[in-house]
Every structure is written in C-alpha cells, then in structure tokens.
Design a protein around this motif. Structure first.
Motif, PDB file in Angstrom:
ATOM      1  N   ILE A 247       3.120  -0.021  -7.707  1.00  0.00           N
ATOM      2  CA  ILE A 247       3.113  -0.405  -8.960  1.00  0.00           C
ATOM      3  C   ILE A 247       3.720   0.576  -9.856  1.00  0.00           C
ATOM      4  O   ILE A 247       4.233   0.193 -10.929  1.00  0.00           O
ATOM      5  CB  ILE A 247       1.502  -0.442  -9.150  1.00  0.00           C
ATOM      6  CG1 ILE A 247       0.920  -1.706  -8.444  1.00  0.00           C
ATOM      7  CG2 ILE A 247       1.184  -0.716 -10.717  1.00  0.00           C
ATOM      8  CD1 ILE A 247      -0.617  -1.578  -8.515  1.00  0.00           C
ATOM      9  N   THR A 248       3.793   1.841  -9.425  1.00  0.00           N
ATOM     10  CA  THR A 248       4.673   2.950 -10.214  1.00  0.00           C
ATOM     11  C   THR A 248       6.105   2.671 -10.184  1.00  0.00           C
ATOM     12  O   THR A 248       6.727   2.465 -11.225  1.00  0.00           O
ATOM     13  CB  THR A 248       4.482   4.354  -9.604  1.00  0.00           C
ATOM     14  OG1 THR A 248       2.901   4.397  -9.477  1.00  0.00           O
ATOM     15  CG2 THR A 248       4.973   5.355 -10.439  1.00  0.00           C
ATOM     16  N   GLY A 249       6.467   2.228  -9.278  1.00  0.00           N
ATOM     17  CA  GLY A 249       7.957   1.928  -8.921  1.00  0.00           C
ATOM     18  C   GLY A 249       8.313   0.668  -9.807  1.00  0.00           C
ATOM     19  O   GLY A 249       9.253   0.803 -10.554  1.00  0.00           O
ATOM     20  N   LEU A 250       7.628  -0.431  -9.436  1.00  0.00           N
ATOM     21  CA  LEU A 250       7.855  -1.629 -10.379  1.00  0.00           C
ATOM     22  C   LEU A 250       7.670  -1.507 -11.905  1.00  0.00           C
ATOM     23  O   LEU A 250       8.134  -2.174 -12.457  1.00  0.00           O
ATOM     24  CB  LEU A 250       6.740  -2.768  -9.800  1.00  0.00           C
ATOM     25  CG  LEU A 250       7.193  -3.105  -8.225  1.00  0.00           C
ATOM     26  CD1 LEU A 250       6.217  -4.200  -7.785  1.00  0.00           C
ATOM     27  CD2 LEU A 250       8.607  -3.610  -8.320  1.00  0.00           C
ATOM     28  N   SER A 251       6.731  -0.625 -12.160  1.00  0.00           N
ATOM     29  CA  SER A 251       6.600  -0.161 -13.579  1.00  0.00           C
ATOM     30  C   SER A 251       7.621   0.440 -14.274  1.00  0.00           C
ATOM     31  O   SER A 251       8.081  -0.230 -15.378  1.00  0.00           O
ATOM     32  CB  SER A 251       5.183   0.501 -14.076  1.00  0.00           C
ATOM     33  OG  SER A 251       4.069  -0.179 -13.375  1.00  0.00           O
ATOM     34  N   LEU A 252       8.404   1.180 -13.472  1.00  0.00           N
ATOM     35  CA  LEU A 252       9.505   2.086 -14.181  1.00  0.00           C
ATOM     36  C   LEU A 252      10.650   0.887 -13.997  1.00  0.00           C
ATOM     37  O   LEU A 252      11.522   0.729 -14.880  1.00  0.00           O
ATOM     38  CB  LEU A 252       9.888   3.046 -13.154  1.00  0.00           C
ATOM     39  CG  LEU A 252       8.921   4.269 -13.108  1.00  0.00           C
ATOM     40  CD1 LEU A 252       9.365   5.191 -12.331  1.00  0.00           C
ATOM     41  CD2 LEU A 252       8.783   4.946 -14.744  1.00  0.00           C
ATOM     42  N   ALA A 253      10.649  -0.034 -12.850  1.00  0.00           N
ATOM     43  CA  ALA A 253      11.807  -1.130 -13.061  1.00  0.00           C
ATOM     44  C   ALA A 253      11.601  -2.115 -14.189  1.00  0.00           C
ATOM     45  O   ALA A 253      12.455  -2.785 -14.399  1.00  0.00           O
ATOM     46  CB  ALA A 253      11.910  -1.548 -11.780  1.00  0.00           C
ATOM     47  N   ALA A 254      10.383  -2.250 -14.619  1.00  0.00           N
ATOM     48  CA  ALA A 254      10.201  -3.219 -15.688  1.00  0.00           C
ATOM     49  C   ALA A 254      10.805  -3.227 -16.825  1.00  0.00           C
ATOM     50  O   ALA A 254      10.993  -3.955 -17.766  1.00  0.00           O
ATOM     51  CB  ALA A 254       8.557  -3.444 -15.778  1.00  0.00           C
ATOM     52  N   HIS A 255      11.279  -1.704 -17.166  1.00  0.00           N
ATOM     53  CA  HIS A 255      12.161  -1.363 -17.982  1.00  0.00           C
ATOM     54  C   HIS A 255      13.523  -1.963 -18.022  1.00  0.00           C
ATOM     55  O   HIS A 255      14.454  -2.046 -19.000  1.00  0.00           O
ATOM     56  CB  HIS A 255      12.332   0.103 -18.415  1.00  0.00           C
ATOM     57  CG  HIS A 255      11.060   0.577 -18.814  1.00  0.00           C
ATOM     58  ND1 HIS A 255      10.353   0.811 -19.966  1.00  0.00           N
ATOM     59  CD2 HIS A 255       9.753   1.219 -18.056  1.00  0.00           C
ATOM     60  CE1 HIS A 255       9.347   1.188 -20.118  1.00  0.00           C
ATOM     61  NE2 HIS A 255       8.942   1.606 -19.038  1.00  0.00           N
ATOM     62  N   ILE A 256      14.084  -2.550 -16.834  1.00  0.00           N
ATOM     63  CA  ILE A 256      15.414  -2.806 -16.466  1.00  0.00           C
ATOM     64  C   ILE A 256      15.263  -4.098 -16.253  1.00  0.00           C
ATOM     65  O   ILE A 256      16.088  -5.143 -16.537  1.00  0.00           O
ATOM     66  CB  ILE A 256      15.703  -1.996 -15.410  1.00  0.00           C
ATOM     67  CG1 ILE A 256      15.875  -0.430 -15.731  1.00  0.00           C
ATOM     68  CG2 ILE A 256      17.379  -2.545 -14.915  1.00  0.00           C
ATOM     69  CD1 ILE A 256      16.449   0.109 -14.499  1.00  0.00           C
ATOM     70  N   ILE A 257      14.215  -4.697 -15.368  1.00  0.00           N
ATOM     71  CA  ILE A 257      14.292  -6.255 -15.017  1.00  0.00           C
ATOM     72  C   ILE A 257      13.005  -6.800 -15.791  1.00  0.00           C
ATOM     73  O   ILE A 257      12.359  -6.065 -16.155  1.00  0.00           O
ATOM     74  CB  ILE A 257      14.026  -6.470 -13.503  1.00  0.00           C
ATOM     75  CG1 ILE A 257      12.598  -5.727 -13.052  1.00  0.00           C
ATOM     76  CG2 ILE A 257      15.288  -5.620 -12.692  1.00  0.00           C
ATOM     77  CD1 ILE A 257      12.295  -5.895 -11.468  1.00  0.00           C
ATOM     78  N   PRO A 258      13.327  -8.201 -15.765  1.00  0.00           N
ATOM     79  CA  PRO A 258      12.032  -8.859 -16.573  1.00  0.00           C
ATOM     80  C   PRO A 258      10.673  -8.721 -15.815  1.00  0.00           C
ATOM     81  O   PRO A 258      10.653  -8.453 -14.545  1.00  0.00           O
ATOM     82  CB  PRO A 258      12.408 -10.647 -16.517  1.00  0.00           C
ATOM     83  CG  PRO A 258      14.004 -10.362 -16.106  1.00  0.00           C
ATOM     84  CD  PRO A 258      14.174  -9.034 -15.447  1.00  0.00           C
TER      85      PRO A 258
END
Length: 408
Positions: A336-347
């Motif tokens: 969840i931490t990694g995807l939360s950071l990635a959510a700034h780049i991907i939808p």
C-alpha cells in the motif's frame, strides 16, 4: 612417516589467518576506541556478560558481541545504518522475496533459515511505521488535489435565482417577511463552505462555516438529547433526521442512542461539540493515535483464522500461523505504501486494481507454498479469508471510531 598432513596444515593455516585478521581488526578498533571509566568486569579475552572465553567477536554462550562501543558516535551510527540499509543488510535480502516470492521467506524462516532475514516482528514494525508515516505525516495517500474549489458564475447565479424564487413562493403562502428571511438564511447556511462562491470575503466564509457548524451541533443535540428540545421533538418526524456530518467524510447517526442513560448522552453530545468545532481534526487525531494499535490487535486474530482453517493439519502450531500473519501484514503495508506513492504518477483506479490483484495472488501463493494446498483448495481458502477478514476489519474500524470518540 615424515611430512605434514594436508588437512592439518589447512586448519593451522586457516587458524593463523583468522588470528591475524582478528589481530588487525582489534588493532584498528583499538585506535578508534576511547578511554572509558566503565571497564569490563572480566579479563581481556573473556565475555563481559557471562565470563566465557571468547573465540571470536561474538560470545558463543550468551550471544553478546565483544564490542565495547567506546567509539565516536558517528562510527556507531555508520555501523547501524550499514547493517540496516547496506547492500549486505538483512532488509534488502528480505524485501524482494517478501514482495515477489510469496511464502518463500515464511517457509524458510519456519524451517530454520532465519539469520539472513529480518525478524518477522521487526519487519512488521518497519512496514507499519513507513505506512503510517506516509498516511499521517504526509496527510493521506495518493495524489490529493489541493486546488481550491471553484464554482461557475452561472451556477452562482442559478442558486441566487432559486433563493429568490423560494422567497416569492413563501410570500405567496402568506409567511411573514421575518419567517421568510429565517428560512432563506437557513437554506443559505445549508450550502457547504467549500462550495461557496470563491469571491466571498474571508470573514464572510468564516462566519458561514461557523453557522454551518452551529446548525450541525444543534441537529445532533436535538436528536441525542430530546429532553432539551421538547418543542422541536414533539412532531411526528422527531429523530428521523438521519446521519449528521461531523467532519471531513465522517458521518454519525445519533438515532438509536436515545436509550442510553442521560449522563452518557450528555457526555457524547459534549464530545460531538468538540469534534464539530474542530472540523473533525480532534477525531482524526485520535483515530491516527489508535490505528496502529488496532492493526496490531488484528495480527493474532488473523493468525487465529488461519489456525481455525488448518485445525485438522498436524505439525502446524499457532506460532507458525502468527509468522504467516506478520509476513502477510508486512507485505500489505509495503504494498500500500508503494502504490500510494505510485498514485501520484498513475491513475488511482489502476493502483487500486494492482493492489487487489497483487494481494490476492500473494495470499493464494502463500497457501500453496507454506501450507502445501492444491490450486482449488487455495482459491477456496482465499475467498473465505477475504470475506472473514473484511468482516473483522469492519468491526475493527467501528471499534476504532468508538474508541476515538470516547477519548476525544
């Protein structure tokens, strides 16, 4: 027979090389060490904890290191950081299999291969600290939109026209001007502050927000303490106002609480006033304080579900299920931490879909690797665990809300 034994020569040579290396290392450490008034109670070469004769840098009896730690503080910090984040550190030998080889480090750890990996509980603490630091310290997950809310001037004109029509309809109904003004004022107050026209002066917006909060507090108290509002609660629709918004996305339904003792309801009303006055900030702060504890309490409960699901299998102990639970929750926190950071780049919806697919695939492979289940059996257990954990998490969140309100 003359000559030397090759094996003995190798052992002696290795021992001599080891002693030479230890001597060089001791010499270097001696230069770094400083004089200290705290001297070991045992002679040199013996463990200062259990007095066992040392044969290396770590006591083979009690496990204590022979280092005195009388060195510059930056030297000690370098050792700690190198052990944790260095390329040879355990963390970097643990994360890749944890994320991409579900069940591998769990099976290895339970089989006795432990020194190369981060301990399960420490791994969970590291993952949870990173997760809650991201959620709380950086104000949530994902790429939030900080752009101020704006309204099209045409929408503002439409709202004003509707208010004018409302005033005209009330006048035709024979309602006095004072009553019409009060009804129009309450209608205007119902407009959320974030949706107010952007060109309003700050003091007007502040006053409008206070009016909204006062209306919410009055509605909540009227539903929670009908004894204080005998005239308003005498109608047929008393207590049917439904949920009340007390903060950012937080809705509380006071209905059904009228059977509680009056002192308890008064205390709840006072706590609700404090939450509403702060805009939900006090409630959010308490939820942040209790959320790590809630997740920690879920660890043994999840292990109990695993134990109940495998009660018929011999050779599995509760400790084994607890290690599985620790590794799984650590994986979820890192994911969840990694995807939360990635959510700034991907939808955001793509990040959510990746999280759902990855977590379920992980749990499926966990059953296949650790518990040696077949494909169909693993899928059935995956569905059952998802359903049971969803119910458990719902009750946990409800308990978190109750505890947060009671400690506000």
């Amino acid at each position: 027979m003359t000559g030397s034994d090759p094996i003995s020569d190798a052992v002696v040579a290795g021992s001599a090389a080891g002693e030479l290396g230890d001597a060089i290392q001791a010499s270097r450490r001696k230069k770094r060490e400083r004089y200290s008034v705290f001297q070991a109670p045992t002679p040199a070469g013996a463990c200062s904890n259990c007095s066992t004769q040392l044969s290396g840098p770590v006591c083979h009896s009690c496990g204590q290191t022979a280092d005195t730690y009388h060195r510059p503080i930056w030297d000690l910090l370098t050792d700690i950081l190198d052990g944790l984040f260095g390329l040879e550190g355990r963390l970097w030998r643990t994360l890749p299999p944890l994320m991409f080889k579900p069940g591998k480090i769990t099976q290895n750890y339970l089989s006795g291969v432990r020194a190369r990996y981060v301990m399960p509980f420490r791994l969970y603490l590291t993952a949870s600290v990173l997760f809650f630091l991201l959620v709380f310290a950086f104000d949530g997950i994902g790429g939030g939109d900080d752009t101020p809310a704006t309204i099209d001037p045409e929408d503002v004109a439409s709202v004003e026209a509707n208010l004018t029509n409302l005033d005209a309809q009330l006048a035709e109904a024979g309602i006095s001007p004072e009553q019409r003004a009060e009804i129009v004022r309450m209608t205007e107050a119902g407009i959320d502050q974030a949706q107010s026209p952007p060109d309003l002066p700050p003091e007007v917006r502040t006053m409008q927000g206070q009016v909204n909060r006062d209306e919410i507090k009055r509605s909540f108290r009227q539903a929670l303490l009908p004894e204080d509002f005998p005239a308003e609660t005498a109608g047929e629709d008393a207590g049917e106002d439904g949920p009340v918004v007390v903060g950012d996305g937080v809705m509380v339904d006071p209905n059904g609480l009228d059977e509680l003792p009056l002192p308890v309801r008064r205390d709840l009303a006072d706590r609700a006033d404090r939450i509403i006055d702060s805009g939900g900030a006090t409630l959010a702060a308490e939820m942040q304080r209790w959320a790590p504890t809630m997740m920690f309490c879920l660890l043994p409960l999840y292990a109990l579900m695993l134990a109940a699901m495998h009660f018929y299998k011999k050779g599995y102990f509760f400790y084994d299920h607890l290690v599985v639970s620790l590794h799984f929750h650590a994986f979820m926190f890192f994911l969840i931490t990694g995807l939360s950071l990635a959510a700034h780049i991907i939808p955001g919806w793509i990040a959510v879909m990746i999280g759902l697919v990855w977590s379920n695939w992980y749990l499926y492979r966990l059953h296949r690797t650790v518990y040696s289940h077949g494909r169909f059996s693993s899928i059935l257990r995956l569905v059952a665990l998802d359903f049971a954990y969803l119910i458990l998490l719902s009750f946990a969140l409800l308990g978190l809300l109750i505890v947060s309100v009671m400690t506000t």
